[in-house]
Every structure is written in structure tokens, then in C-alpha cells.
Design a protein around this motif. Structure first.
Motif, short mmCIF file in Angstrom:
data_model
loop_
_atom_site.label_atom_id
_atom_site.label_comp_id
_atom_site.label_asym_id
_atom_site.label_seq_id
_atom_site.Cartn_x
_atom_site.Cartn_y
_atom_site.Cartn_z
N ALA A 186 10.09 -9.54 6.33
CA ALA A 186 8.89 -9.25 5.56
C ALA A 186 9.05 -7.95 4.77
N ILE A 187 9.64 -6.94 5.37
CA ILE A 187 9.81 -5.66 4.70
C ILE A 187 10.78 -5.79 3.52
N VAL A 188 11.92 -6.42 3.77
CA VAL A 188 12.94 -6.56 2.72
C VAL A 188 12.43 -7.44 1.58
N SER A 189 11.75 -8.53 1.90
CA SER A 189 11.26 -9.41 0.84
C SER A 189 10.14 -8.75 0.04
N SER A 190 9.31 -7.94 0.68
CA SER A 190 8.25 -7.24 -0.05
C SER A 190 8.81 -6.21 -1.01
N ILE A 191 9.78 -5.44 -0.54
CA ILE A 191 10.41 -4.45 -1.41
C ILE A 191 11.16 -5.14 -2.55
N GLY A 192 11.82 -6.24 -2.23
CA GLY A 192 12.52 -7.00 -3.26
C GLY A 192 11.58 -7.54 -4.32
N ALA A 193 10.41 -8.01 -3.90
CA ALA A 193 9.43 -8.52 -4.87
C ALA A 193 8.93 -7.39 -5.77
N LEU A 194 8.74 -6.21 -5.20
CA LEU A 194 8.29 -5.07 -6.02
C LEU A 194 9.35 -4.66 -7.04
N ILE A 195 10.61 -4.81 -6.67
CA ILE A 195 11.68 -4.44 -7.59
C ILE A 195 11.86 -5.50 -8.68
N SER A 255 0.03 -4.34 -6.31
CA SER A 255 1.22 -4.14 -5.47
C SER A 255 1.12 -4.92 -4.18
N ILE A 256 -0.07 -4.93 -3.58
CA ILE A 256 -0.25 -5.68 -2.34
C ILE A 256 -0.09 -7.17 -2.59
N ILE A 257 -0.63 -7.66 -3.70
CA ILE A 257 -0.50 -9.09 -4.03
C ILE A 257 0.95 -9.46 -4.30
N ILE A 258 1.69 -8.61 -5.01
CA ILE A 258 3.10 -8.87 -5.28
C ILE A 258 3.89 -8.91 -3.97
N CYS A 259 3.63 -7.98 -3.07
CA CYS A 259 4.34 -7.95 -1.79
C CYS A 259 4.03 -9.17 -0.94
N ILE A 260 2.77 -9.56 -0.89
CA ILE A 260 2.39 -10.73 -0.08
C ILE A 260 3.02 -11.99 -0.67
N GLY A 261 3.05 -12.10 -2.00
CA GLY A 261 3.69 -13.27 -2.63
C GLY A 261 5.18 -13.33 -2.34
N TYR A 283 0.83 -1.21 0.00
CA TYR A 283 0.00 0.00 0.00
C TYR A 283 0.86 1.25 0.00
N LEU A 284 1.87 1.28 0.86
CA LEU A 284 2.73 2.46 0.95
C LEU A 284 3.55 2.69 -0.32
N SER A 285 3.92 1.59 -1.01
CA SER A 285 4.67 1.77 -2.26
C SER A 285 3.83 2.46 -3.32
N GLU A 286 2.53 2.19 -3.32
CA GLU A 286 1.65 2.89 -4.26
C GLU A 286 1.34 4.31 -3.78
#
Length: 74
Positions: free
Chosen positions: A57-66, A28-34, A13-16
């Protein structure tokens, strides 16, 4: 496990909200959760991590978005 999902959802949510990505809120939320789920299971299987579960969780979510290149699509 539930905390990982909540933190990943907040990161998505915050990335958007900050316009880090332009996927839309739900993608974005689905990508982060995955990404967080994937890293959660890697941490369980191999014992690899960045410290606390929240930081993982934070690092893996940001990594998935990248890694997932949906923000380059038009």
C-alpha cells in the motif's frame, strides 16, 4: 482492503503535509487510494507484490503520486 485504504489515505495526507506534492489534501488522498486499489487488484490477480500488504500500500501510493503529474500543473 480497509487497511490498504487507510494506509493510502495517510500517505496522501503526509505527502501534502511534508510538501512532497502540491495537489491539495483531497486530490492527493484520492490519487493514493486509487493507486493502492489498482495495485491491490494486480496483487490479487497476478500474485505480484513487495512483501507485506502494508508495504504494498505504501509503495503503490507513493508510485501513484509520482506517476500522476498533477503537482507540475500551475
Amino acid at each position: 482492503m480497509i487497511g490498504t485504504v487507510v494506509i493510502a489515505g495517510i500517505v496522501g495526507y503526509l505527502s501534502e503535509k511534508t510538501q512532497f506534492t502540491h495537489n491539495g489534501y483531497l486530490p492527493s488522498i484520492i490519487i493514493c487510494i486509487g493507486g493502492a486499489f489498482l495495485f491491490y487488484f494486480v496483487r490479487i490477480m497476478f500474485g505480484f507484490g513487495f512483501g507485506s500488504p502494508g508495504m504494498n500500500a505504501i509503495v503503490s501510493s507513493i508510485g501513484a503520486l509520482i506517476v500522476v503529474p498533477t503537482h507540475w500543473r500551475k
